[in-house]
Design an enzyme around this catalytic site. Sequence first.
Site, PDB file in Angstrom:
ATOM      1  N   HIS A   1      39.354  33.434  45.011  1.00 53.73           N
ATOM      2  CA  HIS A   1      40.459  34.325  44.649  1.00 53.73           C
ATOM      3  C   HIS A   1      40.767  35.215  45.846  1.00 53.73           C
ATOM      4  O   HIS A   1      39.866  35.758  46.478  1.00 53.73           O
ATOM      5  CB  HIS A   1      40.080  35.207  43.451  1.00 53.73           C
ATOM      6  CG  HIS A   1      41.160  36.176  43.102  1.00 53.73           C
ATOM      7  ND1 HIS A   1      42.249  35.834  42.329  1.00 53.73           N
ATOM      8  CD2 HIS A   1      41.363  37.461  43.471  1.00 53.73           C
ATOM      9  CE1 HIS A   1      43.058  36.871  42.216  1.00 53.73           C
ATOM     10  NE2 HIS A   1      42.537  37.877  42.904  1.00 53.73           N
TER      11      HIS A   1
ATOM     12  N   ASP B   1      44.131  41.099  29.290  1.00 58.68           N
ATOM     13  CA  ASP B   1      44.513  41.467  30.654  1.00 58.68           C
ATOM     14  C   ASP B   1      46.015  41.276  30.857  1.00 58.68           C
ATOM     15  O   ASP B   1      46.665  42.085  31.521  1.00 58.68           O
ATOM     16  CB  ASP B   1      43.750  40.632  31.685  1.00 58.68           C
ATOM     17  CG  ASP B   1      44.230  40.981  33.084  1.00 58.68           C
ATOM     18  OD1 ASP B   1      44.033  42.133  33.483  1.00 58.68           O
ATOM     19  OD2 ASP B   1      44.847  40.125  33.748  1.00 58.68           O
TER      20      ASP B   1
ATOM     21  N   ARG C   1      50.124  48.384  33.037  1.00 56.29           N
ATOM     22  CA  ARG C   1      49.725  49.113  34.254  1.00 56.29           C
ATOM     23  C   ARG C   1      50.857  49.129  35.272  1.00 56.29           C
ATOM     24  O   ARG C   1      51.075  50.118  35.972  1.00 56.29           O
ATOM     25  CB  ARG C   1      48.476  48.465  34.871  1.00 56.29           C
ATOM     26  CG  ARG C   1      47.207  48.769  34.088  1.00 56.29           C
ATOM     27  CD  ARG C   1      46.083  47.857  34.501  1.00 56.29           C
ATOM     28  NE  ARG C   1      45.790  47.959  35.914  1.00 56.29           N
ATOM     29  CZ  ARG C   1      45.294  46.972  36.657  1.00 56.29           C
ATOM     30  NH1 ARG C   1      45.029  45.793  36.121  1.00 56.29           N
ATOM     31  NH2 ARG C   1      45.069  47.142  37.934  1.00 56.29           N
TER      32      ARG C   1
ATOM     33  N   SER D   1      40.255  43.211  35.811  1.00 51.95           N
ATOM     34  CA  SER D   1      41.399  42.327  35.577  1.00 51.95           C
ATOM     35  C   SER D   1      41.185  40.982  36.280  1.00 51.95           C
ATOM     36  O   SER D   1      41.308  39.913  35.673  1.00 51.95           O
ATOM     37  CB  SER D   1      42.665  43.032  36.096  1.00 51.95           C
ATOM     38  OG  SER D   1      43.719  42.136  36.262  1.00 51.95           O
TER      39      SER D   1
ATOM     40  N   LYS E   1      39.540  37.100  34.330  1.00 50.15           N
ATOM     41  CA  LYS E   1      40.235  35.804  34.355  1.00 50.15           C
ATOM     42  C   LYS E   1      39.372  34.745  35.036  1.00 50.15           C
ATOM     43  O   LYS E   1      39.307  33.601  34.590  1.00 50.15           O
ATOM     44  CB  LYS E   1      41.584  35.951  35.064  1.00 50.15           C
ATOM     45  CG  LYS E   1      42.593  36.718  34.221  1.00 50.15           C
ATOM     46  CD  LYS E   1      43.874  37.025  34.951  1.00 50.15           C
ATOM     47  CE  LYS E   1      43.718  38.143  35.939  1.00 50.15           C
ATOM     48  NZ  LYS E   1      44.906  38.789  36.412  1.00 50.15           N
TER      49      LYS E   1
HETATM   50  N1  URA Z   1      45.567  41.038  40.455  1.00 57.35           N
HETATM   51  C1  URA Z   1      45.140  41.007  39.179  1.00 57.35           C
HETATM   52  O1  URA Z   1      44.997  39.949  38.589  1.00 57.35           O
HETATM   53  N2  URA Z   1      44.879  42.180  38.568  1.00 57.35           N
HETATM   54  C2  URA Z   1      45.023  43.371  39.168  1.00 57.35           C
HETATM   55  O2  URA Z   1      44.751  44.377  38.564  1.00 57.35           O
HETATM   56  C3  URA Z   1      45.463  43.385  40.494  1.00 57.35           C
HETATM   57  C4  URA Z   1      45.732  42.192  41.129  1.00 57.35           C
END
Ligand code: URA
Length: 426
Positions: free
Chosen positions: A84, A163, A170, A185, A189
Site C-alpha cells: 500500500h 471505513d 472525514r 482506515s 481495509k
Molecule cells: N487513505 C485511506 O484509505 N484512508 C485515509 O484515512 C487516508 C488515506
Amino acid sequence: MSHSAVEIIRAKRDGAELSEDRIRWFLDAYTRGEVADEQASALLMAVFFRGMTPAELSAWTDAMIRSGRRLDLSSVPMPTVDKHSTGGVGDKISLPLCPLVAACGVAVPQLSGRGLGHTGGTLDKLEAIPGIRTALSGDEFVAQLAEIGAVICAAGPDLAPADRKLYALRDVTGTVESIPLIASSIMSKKIAEGTAGLVLDVKFGSGAFMTEVDRSRELARTMVGLGDAHGVRTVALLTDMDTPLGRTAGNGLEIRETLEVLEGGGPADVVEVTLALAREMLDLAGVDADPAAALRDGRAMDRWRTMIRAQGGDPDASLPVARHIEEVRADRDGFVTRLDAMAVGVAAWRLGAGRARKEDPVSPAAGVVLRVAQGDPVRAGAVIAELHADDEDHLSSGRDAFAAAARIGDAPPPPAPRVLERIAAG
Ligand code: URA
C-alpha cells in the site's frame, strides 16, 4: 450492551479512554445508520484533538474490520503479500510491482483506489487500458489471485464498510489528517483483504499526504504496529515524494511508463522504488528470488500481460493520446533546482487526469510528461515538459498550474535518496 452516543462523544471530548465495547458499539451503530452523521462527526473531531491510546486504536481498527467481510485467501497456493502506498505524484509503482512480485512466486492481492485531487489512483491508471475490468466480485478476485498471483481491482462494498462511511465524513469535516484515523482506515481495509504480509510505502514531501518526514514516520510506525497486532506481518519504507516519481503524471501516460519498466527500462527512480518494495515483499514471504532478473528477462512483463487479459483488457491495444500536446521550454541555461511534486500533480489534475469530486470522470490521456528530472542541466529553449490535454480549457488551466512547478538555477540541488528509511516491528 447498548450505549449512548452522546456519552461516548463526551467521554472522548473530555480525554477519557473509550472501552473496546463502546468503540465497537458506536462504529456498528453508525454503520447501520443508528448513530447520526453529526454524532460521528463530533466523535471524529474529538479523536482528532485527543488522539487514541494503543488499546483504542486496536479496538477501532478491529471494529472497522468486523463491519464487513474478511476475505479468505487460504485457497491461494502461494504466500500472499500486498503493498500500500500513501499516494503521491507519478506513483505508478503498484502497476509494475504486482506482476513482478507474482512472477517471483508471491501472490499480490491488490485492492486499489481512485485518485482524488493532486494524487492519482491506481484504478484510474489501469482503466486507461481498453477493455479492462476493475470491478471484480470477491470470488473472481480470489480465483484470479490463485491462478495468476496478480490482481489489481476495486475493493467491494463489503470490505470495511464502516471505513467507507467514515472516510467520506472525514473528507467534509476536516478530520482526515489524524494519524490514528488514517492508520486505522488504511489498515482495516488491508487486514480485511486477507493478505498474510504487507509492505507500506509511506511518503513524505510536497506531493505526499503528510509533507513532514516526522509525521510520516509516526504514521508508518502506527500502521506497522497495527498490522503486527492483527497477525499481518508488516514493514514500511519511508520514501521521498518532494519531486514526482518518474517522468509521467497522468493515467495512460503512467501505463506507458509502467510498460517501459516491465520491458527492463524506465526511469531509474521508478525502478529503484519498485525493486526496493519487491525485495521487502519477497523477504516477508520468505521467498529467495531476484526481482531485477524478473524485470530483465521478461517474466514480469509476461505476468502483466496475463493479468491484463484475465481482467478483460487488451495488453496490445493502443493507449489513448491527448488531442493537445504543448511543450514547456526552459527560459535560461542552468540546472533544474526544483521540480515540485505538488505543482506537477496539480497541473496533471487540471489537465484532466484527476478529479475534484469522487463522481467526476478522468481523462485517460491527459497529464504531464517531464523531459528533465530535478538536478539535470538544461539549456535555454530546451523542452522541460509536455502538457497533454483533451481540450483548450484543460490545457490552459494545466499550463497555469505548471508555471509553479519547475525552477532553474545556477547549481544543482544536493541529490536526495528516494528510499529514506525502513520501519519494521520492533
Ligand atoms: N487513505 C485511506 O484509505 N484512508 C485515509 O484515512 C487516508 C488515506
